[in-house]
Structure formats: C-alpha cells, structure tokens
Design a protein around this motif. Sequence first.
Motif, PDB file in Angstrom:
ATOM      1  N   LYS A 358      -4.663 -63.381 -56.201  1.00 44.05           N
ATOM      2  CA  LYS A 358      -4.835 -64.790 -56.054  1.00 44.05           C
ATOM      3  C   LYS A 358      -6.174 -65.207 -55.391  1.00 44.05           C
ATOM      4  O   LYS A 358      -6.627 -66.178 -56.116  1.00 44.05           O
ATOM      5  N   ASP A 359      -6.826 -64.530 -54.630  1.00 43.55           N
ATOM      6  CA  ASP A 359      -7.814 -65.114 -53.648  1.00 43.55           C
ATOM      7  C   ASP A 359      -8.372 -64.086 -52.759  1.00 43.55           C
ATOM      8  O   ASP A 359      -7.627 -63.133 -52.478  1.00 43.55           O
ATOM      9  N   ILE A 360      -9.851 -64.121 -52.666  1.00 41.41           N
ATOM     10  CA  ILE A 360     -10.224 -63.079 -51.676  1.00 41.41           C
ATOM     11  C   ILE A 360     -11.141 -64.135 -50.726  1.00 41.41           C
ATOM     12  O   ILE A 360     -12.269 -64.340 -50.755  1.00 41.41           O
ATOM     13  N   PRO A 361     -10.450 -64.634 -49.770  1.00 37.22           N
ATOM     14  CA  PRO A 361     -11.126 -65.364 -48.924  1.00 37.22           C
ATOM     15  C   PRO A 361     -12.443 -64.960 -48.192  1.00 37.22           C
ATOM     16  O   PRO A 361     -13.368 -65.648 -47.878  1.00 37.22           O
ATOM     17  N   SER A 362     -12.527 -63.771 -47.885  1.00 35.05           N
ATOM     18  CA  SER A 362     -13.547 -63.155 -46.912  1.00 35.05           C
ATOM     19  C   SER A 362     -13.760 -61.545 -47.281  1.00 35.05           C
ATOM     20  O   SER A 362     -12.666 -60.801 -47.489  1.00 35.05           O
ATOM     21  N   ARG A 363     -14.980 -61.387 -46.760  1.00 33.87           N
ATOM     22  CA  ARG A 363     -15.299 -59.799 -46.808  1.00 33.87           C
ATOM     23  C   ARG A 363     -16.042 -59.509 -45.346  1.00 33.87           C
ATOM     24  O   ARG A 363     -16.904 -60.460 -44.977  1.00 33.87           O
ATOM     25  N   LEU A 364     -15.690 -58.479 -44.567  1.00 31.91           N
ATOM     26  CA  LEU A 364     -16.234 -58.086 -43.410  1.00 31.91           C
ATOM     27  C   LEU A 364     -17.559 -57.433 -43.820  1.00 31.91           C
ATOM     28  O   LEU A 364     -17.532 -56.292 -44.575  1.00 31.91           O
ATOM     29  N   PRO A 373     -17.737 -65.258 -46.657  1.00 29.98           N
ATOM     30  CA  PRO A 373     -16.782 -66.084 -47.233  1.00 29.98           C
ATOM     31  C   PRO A 373     -16.655 -65.755 -48.504  1.00 29.98           C
ATOM     32  O   PRO A 373     -17.684 -65.957 -49.182  1.00 29.98           O
ATOM     33  N   HIS A 374     -15.614 -66.060 -49.202  1.00 30.26           N
ATOM     34  CA  HIS A 374     -15.252 -66.154 -50.695  1.00 30.26           C
ATOM     35  C   HIS A 374     -16.433 -65.018 -51.341  1.00 30.26           C
ATOM     36  O   HIS A 374     -17.060 -65.721 -52.084  1.00 30.26           O
ATOM     37  N   PRO A 375     -16.412 -63.715 -51.324  1.00 29.82           N
ATOM     38  CA  PRO A 375     -17.098 -62.979 -51.920  1.00 29.82           C
ATOM     39  C   PRO A 375     -17.010 -62.716 -53.353  1.00 29.82           C
ATOM     40  O   PRO A 375     -17.847 -62.230 -54.048  1.00 29.82           O
ATOM     41  N   GLY A 376     -15.768 -63.091 -53.823  1.00 28.37           N
ATOM     42  CA  GLY A 376     -15.354 -62.852 -55.166  1.00 28.37           C
ATOM     43  C   GLY A 376     -14.877 -61.617 -55.590  1.00 28.37           C
ATOM     44  O   GLY A 376     -13.971 -61.406 -56.476  1.00 28.37           O
ATOM     45  N   LEU A 377     -15.282 -60.560 -55.127  1.00 26.48           N
ATOM     46  CA  LEU A 377     -14.776 -59.051 -55.237  1.00 26.48           C
ATOM     47  C   LEU A 377     -14.907 -58.434 -54.080  1.00 26.48           C
ATOM     48  O   LEU A 377     -15.743 -58.663 -53.213  1.00 26.48           O
ATOM     49  N   LEU A 378     -14.023 -57.185 -53.982  1.00 30.19           N
ATOM     50  CA  LEU A 378     -14.315 -56.152 -52.930  1.00 30.19           C
ATOM     51  C   LEU A 378     -14.819 -54.892 -53.866  1.00 30.19           C
ATOM     52  O   LEU A 378     -14.279 -54.448 -54.582  1.00 30.19           O
ATOM     53  N   ALA A 379     -15.908 -54.292 -53.249  1.00 29.33           N
ATOM     54  CA  ALA A 379     -16.160 -53.349 -53.936  1.00 29.33           C
ATOM     55  C   ALA A 379     -15.829 -51.722 -52.974  1.00 29.33           C
ATOM     56  O   ALA A 379     -15.090 -52.181 -51.825  1.00 29.33           O
ATOM     57  N   ALA A 380     -16.112 -50.766 -53.473  1.00 32.15           N
ATOM     58  CA  ALA A 380     -15.416 -49.610 -52.679  1.00 32.15           C
ATOM     59  C   ALA A 380     -16.045 -49.563 -51.398  1.00 32.15           C
ATOM     60  O   ALA A 380     -17.214 -49.861 -50.786  1.00 32.15           O
ATOM     61  N   ASN A 381     -15.145 -49.197 -50.320  1.00 26.87           N
ATOM     62  CA  ASN A 381     -15.259 -49.251 -48.653  1.00 26.87           C
ATOM     63  C   ASN A 381     -15.385 -50.599 -48.165  1.00 26.87           C
ATOM     64  O   ASN A 381     -15.432 -50.750 -47.072  1.00 26.87           O
TER      65      ASN A 381
END
Length: 445
Positions: A358-364, A373-381
């Motif tokens: 439903k949402d990806i609020p953040s990425r480290l 904040p709100h990167p839209g997607l998560l890539a490998a790793n």
Amino acid sequence: MTTTTPEAASSATTLLRFATAGSVDDGKSTLVGRLLHDSKSVLADQLEAVERASADRGQHTPDLALLTDGLRAEREQGITIDVAYRYFATPRRRFILADTPGHVQYTRNMVTGASTAELTVILVDARNGVVEQTRRHAAIAALLRVPHVVLAVNKMDLVDYRESDFAAIAEEFTAYATGLGIPEITAIPISALAGDNVVEASATMDWYGGPTVLEHLETVPVSHDLAHCHARLPVQYVIRPQTAEHPDYRGYAGQIAAGTFRVGETVTVLPSGRTTKVSGIDLLGEPVEAAWTPQSVTLLLEDDLDVSRGDLIVPAEDAPATTQDIEATVCHVADQPLTVGHRVLLKHGTRTVKAIVKDIPSRLTLDDLSLHPHPGLLAANDIGRVKIRTAEPLPVDSYADSRRTGSFILIDPADGTTLTAGMVGESFAAPEPVGAGADEEGWDF
C-alpha cells in the motif's frame, strides 16, 4: 511420559549460530578458514584440495579462504559472492557459521546470513579502520537484533601489532554500535593470516588480555529464553492416521517457533480464535508432558476444531492480535524493484496469503544512513519501511518480541521468487545519523 525440562536440555549441549561480515578484502573467509583449520575441524581431503588449489594459483602456503569460497566464480575472482554455511564443533559447543559477502551489492546476502544469527563477527582492516561498509553491517546487525557483536580488528600484523591502532578503532566502533542499540560489543585484535588471537593467543600482542575469537565463541552466553517467551506453534501438517489402533487420532504437527507448550494448557487457534486445551503432546512418537522451541512435535487438542496448515496455536492468555494491515521494515533482496501497488504473496510462518504493497513511507540511505522519505520503490539491497494489506487476517508478533513470528517474506506470485524479507513493526533510531542530509525524524522510519 518424558519430563525433561528446557533448562536440562539446553545445559546438555549448546549451539551458536553466528555470521561474519565486513568490507571487501578484510579477511572474512581467511578468518573462517583459520577457525576451521586451527580448531581441527577440516577433513584431510578438504585441506588437500585447498593446498592443490593454492598451488595452482602460485601460492606457497594454503589459502585458507578457499575453505569457504567454494563457488568457482568466487575462487576465480578471489571474492565471496554467496553466503557460505559451515558446521563445526569443539568439545565445548557446536556452531553454524554463515560467511557473508562484503561487497555493497551483496548486502542482501548479509541480511540472509545474519537473520538467524545470535552473534555477528564484523571484521575491520586495521589499516583502514571503520569505513562505510562497517557502519552498514553494524546497522543491519542492530536492525536484525543480533544480541552479540564481535569487532575483529584484522591484519594487525600489517600495522606492527600496535595497541594504539586497535584502541582507536575499537573506541570508534563501540561508540557507533552502542548508539545503534547493540547491547554487547567485544573487540579483539587478530591476524587471520598468521593465526594471532583466532584460536591461539598471540605471542606478539601481549598487551591484549581478552579472549581469542574461538574462546569468545565458546563462552558467549547463548540465549535459550525462547523457551520461556510467547509460545507459538505454526501448524505445518494435520495428522490423521485412521488406524484401528488410533481411529480418532487427530494431531497438529509443526516446529515450535517459540515458548513452551504443556499438557492441560488452554490454547487458542488463530486466526479463527477458537479455544481448547492441549490433551497430549507427541515428540518423536512418544508422549511428553511439555515441549519447547525448537522441537518438532504433534499437539493433540481436547476439542475437534477446524485446524489446518497455516494456523497458529498459542496460549489463550498470550495470543497476538490478528490484522490485515502490516507495517514493517524490510530488506529488498530481488533484482526486480518493489513498488507501491505491487501484488505479492506474503509468507508468515506456515501460512501464505495474497497481499498488496500500500505504501513505502521511507528508505534508509545506506551510504550515509540518512532517511529518504517516500522513495516510491525499493531496489535490490534497499532497506525501507513498507505498509502492506493482506487478503486475510494474520496473527503477527512484533519482531522485537519474536524474530520467528515477527518476520515474513514477500514472494512474487508469478514465479515464486523471494522479493523481500520483513520485520513486523521494527524500526531503529540513533541519536545522530552519520553524515549529512538526515531527515528531521532521524532514523526512526
């Protein structure tokens, strides 16, 4: 009936699961090879194969790293690519070791290796000190709640075994790891190549009075408190033999994920919420009064309930809440990105359900440990925060309470590929992020 207690069982033998991590060329595989070799855990034919491979590469002494770098590509490139698992034992303890890669692009492999570890050995090159990858691996160890971390300052022979070099690195890393919330850090100066302080104490570092790496691995307290926390049995199989001897036998088999179950105890079956009592416990074909993690057992219940694979049996007074909305910290392990709206399968314990991101609020941001904040997607790793909606209610614990029933994986429904490893409700914070550009919320994501 057998009446062995968890305490008696754990005192009979102990098993330590640990992982190694560190930057490229810090000597992880050499350390592991040295551990295996000097603890007499290498078979003669294995050592002969390493000697032959080393000679073929023009080396005059055996390259002990080859004991773990078993893939052909690893030997050709001289790097560790995949997680290499090794099993060995000493008179004092049994070990399962995960040697993980150091390259940034293989961060996901480090997550895999450390996910079940009770201790992580993080190597640092004494010439380079604490680097970005060191911080990255410390952050992952903290996120996965690995209770014990060993800082192995390697290649001390290349800095003339100077105590000042070791002390400076140990002080910097300990301050950083303590800020992440890692409860125990032990620093040991070593030379994996020469064998100093790996299995045998170093004669050249008489200023160090602590344990060798193996001594610490043999004596570090291994927590068996899982036998005393929230009892959880994910049902893997329903046993209905329908024999003349046992015409009404109906048992629910699985591996106890945590806690202890006892005959006569009132339990709840989730997600249905139906309550009954444990009428019997079978372990290896024999009835017992109690069973605990990680034993594989069959529970017999007083009432004839509709229980199937994927259900969770828990104590009635200690049942987790069921929910269709899960918020978690995840590490994305697939090359295919994870995006908002992504339809996936979520596997929790023995239950697999349909779900949607439903949402990806953040990425480290792993380079400087700041929050995007709100990167839209998560890539490998990538490590990030996600919100997931499941098609059916799931009984989930917080990862802080249980690493087994507080974790899950996301699966691609098209081909069964594992996409993401998740930790329910998990987040971590530090007083001051390393580097600039941190979000005003710091690391609390």
